[in-house]
Motif scaffolding. Sequence first.
Motif, PDB file in Angstrom:
ATOM      1  N   LEU A   1      11.674 -12.724  32.424  1.00  0.00           N
ATOM      2  CA  LEU A   1      10.464 -11.942  32.141  1.00  0.00           C
ATOM      3  C   LEU A   1       9.231 -12.840  32.065  1.00  0.00           C
ATOM      4  O   LEU A   1       8.160 -12.506  32.600  1.00  0.00           O
ATOM      5  N   LEU A   2       9.374 -13.987  31.403  1.00  0.00           N
ATOM      6  CA  LEU A   2       8.242 -14.909  31.270  1.00  0.00           C
ATOM      7  C   LEU A   2       7.832 -15.458  32.634  1.00  0.00           C
ATOM      8  O   LEU A   2       6.640 -15.475  32.978  1.00  0.00           O
ATOM      9  N   GLU A   3       8.803 -15.892  33.395  1.00  0.00           N
ATOM     10  CA  GLU A   3       8.486 -16.484  34.698  1.00  0.00           C
ATOM     11  C   GLU A   3       7.889 -15.453  35.649  1.00  0.00           C
ATOM     12  O   GLU A   3       6.995 -15.779  36.447  1.00  0.00           O
ATOM     13  N   ALA A   4       8.360 -14.219  35.552  1.00  0.00           N
ATOM     14  CA  ALA A   4       7.806 -13.154  36.408  1.00  0.00           C
ATOM     15  C   ALA A   4       6.337 -12.903  36.091  1.00  0.00           C
ATOM     16  O   ALA A   4       5.567 -12.495  36.963  1.00  0.00           O
ATOM     17  N   ALA A   5       5.942 -13.159  34.842  1.00  0.00           N
ATOM     18  CA  ALA A   5       4.550 -12.960  34.431  1.00  0.00           C
ATOM     19  C   ALA A   5       3.718 -14.225  34.569  1.00  0.00           C
ATOM     20  O   ALA A   5       2.539 -14.239  34.190  1.00  0.00           O
ATOM     21  N   GLY A   6       4.330 -15.291  35.090  1.00  0.00           N
ATOM     22  CA  GLY A   6       3.597 -16.542  35.273  1.00  0.00           C
ATOM     23  C   GLY A   6       3.439 -17.346  34.000  1.00  0.00           C
ATOM     24  O   GLY A   6       2.554 -18.211  33.916  1.00  0.00           O
ATOM     25  N   VAL A   7       4.290 -17.085  33.011  1.00  0.00           N
ATOM     26  CA  VAL A   7       4.248 -17.830  31.752  1.00  0.00           C
ATOM     27  C   VAL A   7       5.355 -18.877  31.774  1.00  0.00           C
ATOM     28  O   VAL A   7       6.507 -18.577  32.100  1.00  0.00           O
ATOM     29  N   LYS A   8       5.029 -20.098  31.441  1.00  0.00           N
ATOM     30  CA  LYS A   8       6.014 -21.180  31.456  1.00  0.00           C
ATOM     31  C   LYS A   8       7.105 -20.916  30.425  1.00  0.00           C
ATOM     32  O   LYS A   8       6.813 -20.578  29.267  1.00  0.00           O
TER      33      LYS A   8
ATOM     34  N   ALA B   1      -0.596 -12.402  26.281  1.00  0.00           N
ATOM     35  CA  ALA B   1       0.080 -12.693  27.542  1.00  0.00           C
ATOM     36  C   ALA B   1       1.597 -12.773  27.349  1.00  0.00           C
ATOM     37  O   ALA B   1       2.367 -12.232  28.155  1.00  0.00           O
ATOM     38  N   VAL B   2       2.025 -13.430  26.278  1.00  0.00           N
ATOM     39  CA  VAL B   2       3.463 -13.568  26.021  1.00  0.00           C
ATOM     40  C   VAL B   2       4.068 -12.215  25.646  1.00  0.00           C
ATOM     41  O   VAL B   2       5.140 -11.839  26.136  1.00  0.00           O
ATOM     42  N   ILE B   3       3.381 -11.471  24.788  1.00  0.00           N
ATOM     43  CA  ILE B   3       3.894 -10.155  24.380  1.00  0.00           C
ATOM     44  C   ILE B   3       4.013  -9.226  25.583  1.00  0.00           C
ATOM     45  O   ILE B   3       5.030  -8.533  25.765  1.00  0.00           O
ATOM     46  N   ALA B   4       2.999  -9.212  26.420  1.00  0.00           N
ATOM     47  CA  ALA B   4       3.023  -8.337  27.606  1.00  0.00           C
ATOM     48  C   ALA B   4       4.189  -8.698  28.518  1.00  0.00           C
ATOM     49  O   ALA B   4       4.863  -7.813  29.072  1.00  0.00           O
ATOM     50  N   ALA B   5       4.436 -10.000  28.670  1.00  0.00           N
ATOM     51  CA  ALA B   5       5.551 -10.428  29.528  1.00  0.00           C
ATOM     52  C   ALA B   5       6.882  -9.949  28.957  1.00  0.00           C
ATOM     53  O   ALA B   5       7.737  -9.432  29.697  1.00  0.00           O
ATOM     54  N   LEU B   6       7.068 -10.084  27.650  1.00  0.00           N
ATOM     55  CA  LEU B   6       8.341  -9.711  27.023  1.00  0.00           C
ATOM     56  C   LEU B   6       8.539  -8.196  26.977  1.00  0.00           C
ATOM     57  O   LEU B   6       9.678  -7.714  26.970  1.00  0.00           O
TER      58      LEU B   6
ATOM     59  N   ALA C   1      -5.118 -12.717  20.147  1.00  0.00           N
ATOM     60  CA  ALA C   1      -5.598 -13.803  21.006  1.00  0.00           C
ATOM     61  C   ALA C   1      -4.974 -13.695  22.397  1.00  0.00           C
ATOM     62  O   ALA C   1      -3.850 -13.210  22.563  1.00  0.00           O
ATOM     63  N   ALA C   2      -5.694 -14.151  23.399  1.00  0.00           N
ATOM     64  CA  ALA C   2      -5.249 -14.015  24.790  1.00  0.00           C
ATOM     65  C   ALA C   2      -3.866 -14.622  25.046  1.00  0.00           C
ATOM     66  O   ALA C   2      -3.033 -13.982  25.715  1.00  0.00           O
ATOM     67  N   PRO C   3      -3.558 -15.834  24.554  1.00  0.00           N
ATOM     68  CA  PRO C   3      -2.214 -16.374  24.813  1.00  0.00           C
ATOM     69  C   PRO C   3      -1.112 -15.503  24.202  1.00  0.00           C
ATOM     70  O   PRO C   3      -0.063 -15.303  24.828  1.00  0.00           O
ATOM     71  N   THR C   4      -1.363 -14.982  23.004  1.00  0.00           N
ATOM     72  CA  THR C   4      -0.369 -14.122  22.363  1.00  0.00           C
ATOM     73  C   THR C   4      -0.166 -12.850  23.167  1.00  0.00           C
ATOM     74  O   THR C   4       0.977 -12.421  23.409  1.00  0.00           O
TER      75      THR C   4
ATOM     76  N   HIS D   1      21.538 -21.054  20.987  1.00  0.00           N
ATOM     77  CA  HIS D   1      21.111 -20.358  19.773  1.00  0.00           C
ATOM     78  C   HIS D   1      20.146 -19.220  20.092  1.00  0.00           C
ATOM     79  O   HIS D   1      19.575 -18.610  19.188  1.00  0.00           O
ATOM     80  N   GLY D   2      19.947 -18.955  21.379  1.00  0.00           N
ATOM     81  CA  GLY D   2      19.098 -17.843  21.776  1.00  0.00           C
ATOM     82  C   GLY D   2      17.621 -18.130  21.725  1.00  0.00           C
ATOM     83  O   GLY D   2      16.817 -17.204  21.594  1.00  0.00           O
ATOM     84  N   THR D   3      17.224 -19.401  21.847  1.00  0.00           N
ATOM     85  CA  THR D   3      15.811 -19.757  21.688  1.00  0.00           C
ATOM     86  C   THR D   3      15.204 -20.254  22.993  1.00  0.00           C
ATOM     87  O   THR D   3      15.763 -21.115  23.667  1.00  0.00           O
ATOM     88  N   VAL D   4      14.048 -19.698  23.307  1.00  0.00           N
ATOM     89  CA  VAL D   4      13.266 -20.096  24.473  1.00  0.00           C
ATOM     90  C   VAL D   4      11.840 -20.348  23.986  1.00  0.00           C
ATOM     91  O   VAL D   4      11.327 -19.597  23.155  1.00  0.00           O
ATOM     92  N   THR D   5      11.216 -21.393  24.502  1.00  0.00           N
ATOM     93  CA  THR D   5       9.815 -21.644  24.166  1.00  0.00           C
ATOM     94  C   THR D   5       8.933 -21.199  25.322  1.00  0.00           C
ATOM     95  O   THR D   5       9.138 -21.626  26.469  1.00  0.00           O
ATOM     96  N   ALA D   6       7.988 -20.317  25.038  1.00  0.00           N
ATOM     97  CA  ALA D   6       7.009 -19.885  26.038  1.00  0.00           C
ATOM     98  C   ALA D   6       5.725 -20.673  25.808  1.00  0.00           C
ATOM     99  O   ALA D   6       5.326 -20.909  24.661  1.00  0.00           O
ATOM    100  N   VAL D   7       5.080 -21.083  26.874  1.00  0.00           N
ATOM    101  CA  VAL D   7       3.811 -21.803  26.772  1.00  0.00           C
ATOM    102  C   VAL D   7       2.776 -21.027  27.574  1.00  0.00           C
ATOM    103  O   VAL D   7       2.855 -20.932  28.806  1.00  0.00           O
ATOM    104  N   ALA D   8       1.810 -20.451  26.861  1.00  0.00           N
ATOM    105  CA  ALA D   8       0.743 -19.672  27.500  1.00  0.00           C
ATOM    106  C   ALA D   8      -0.596 -20.302  27.143  1.00  0.00           C
ATOM    107  O   ALA D   8      -0.917 -20.450  25.960  1.00  0.00           O
ATOM    108  N   GLN D   9      -1.336 -20.689  28.160  1.00  0.00           N
ATOM    109  CA  GLN D   9      -2.646 -21.314  27.954  1.00  0.00           C
ATOM    110  C   GLN D   9      -2.547 -22.468  26.957  1.00  0.00           C
ATOM    111  O   GLN D   9      -3.363 -22.604  26.042  1.00  0.00           O
TER     112      GLN D   9
END
Length: 408
Positions: A65-72, A20-25, A15-18, A80-88
């Motif tokens: 990496l997320l912010e550079a790709a325009g992902v929130k 986008a996040v994978i590409a950013a990481l 899916a497109a949101p997935t 604990h090493g956790t970040v939430t990415a929000v794509a679309q």
Amino acid sequence: MQPVDTIALQNWMSAAPTRAVIAALQAGGTEVRFVGGCVRDALAGRTIKDIDIATPDAPETVIALLEAAGVKAIPTGLQHGTVTAVAQHHPFEITSLREDVETFGRHAKVAFTDDWKADAARRDFTMNALSLAPDGRLYDPFEGRADLAAGRVRFVGDATARIREDFLRILRFFRFQAHYGLIPPDAGTLAAIEAEAAGIEGLSGERLRAEMLKLLAAPDPYPALLAMRDCGALSRVLPEAGLEPLRALLVLESEADPLLRLAALLPPGEETARRTAAHLRLSNAERGLLLLLLSPGFEVTLHSSREALRLAAYRLGLEKVTNILLLTAAREGATREDLAAALGRLEDWQGVSFPLQGRDLLDLGFEAGPGLGRALAALEDWWIGQDYAPDKAACLEEARRRLEGASQ
């Protein structure tokens, strides 16, 4: 760690949101994988709810990496090493690979690592230690895929060690047994749980509530609860629990209702409801419903007349009365036929509202004050006695007749 298999890409993976996040990481050349429930449920053919991703990169790098790709990027748990990415508008939980340095019950001192197997070793069950590369390569360091296929819920490594790291894992074990277990729990695992069951008492009510309601939402929670009772874990959560009414309810119900099933585990009574609601930190709505189920305030039985059941449905709502009847039938060991006969007396019930309000009586000439409320209640009783049939015009006519009679 080498992949054990390759699975076909599924819709949630492509899916497109997935993507986008994978590409950013992956922009910095880092290997990332899907982990946890999405991998487990993908292999089990179940609906994917949440998508979790792991990466060797530190949380600060993930955010960059997320912010550079325009992902929130939301720093939901940096310690604990956790970040939430929000794509679309779709959230993804991203966790940096970790290994335990020291554990303190539900808390642990962790260090970030690039060792995928060390991170997998921190997970509770083998079926949750699976990971999946975005191209479909499957990694299975603890034979979780075989356990998932067999319906075997198994701790990663030593059960006692995993439990002592986090006593919530006892409840998670039985929740997973209820949802994924196809064979009885291993005797050694149950022995380890029994030896450590006292640790449950240190858990918060919110966590007890979450795990128990999820367990009770399983298609058939009875076998897991039976095992939970026999090893002494159930009494640590619900000391008054009895399984037979629940077992009967599972035969009678048409759909799963975790709170109704919780009520079936408990003896009736207002104090039981209040005590359990406080212990499990139920929400106000859940507390009110449990109180209603265990102490209805209306005499609702399988032998109640049509008029009594319709009055209860009017005062409480049809769904609540149906649940009270279900619970009553389960407690009494009634048959489906007994329950159907009682529900049949409500078959033609349509939700109705009394047509009049105090303003209507004031407009007719009734005086304001305590007498107005009594007059309105008396008119409502009359309307109920007419089987809820009179419309607003008929109710106003009756009110007018009573006003004229009182003035003579």
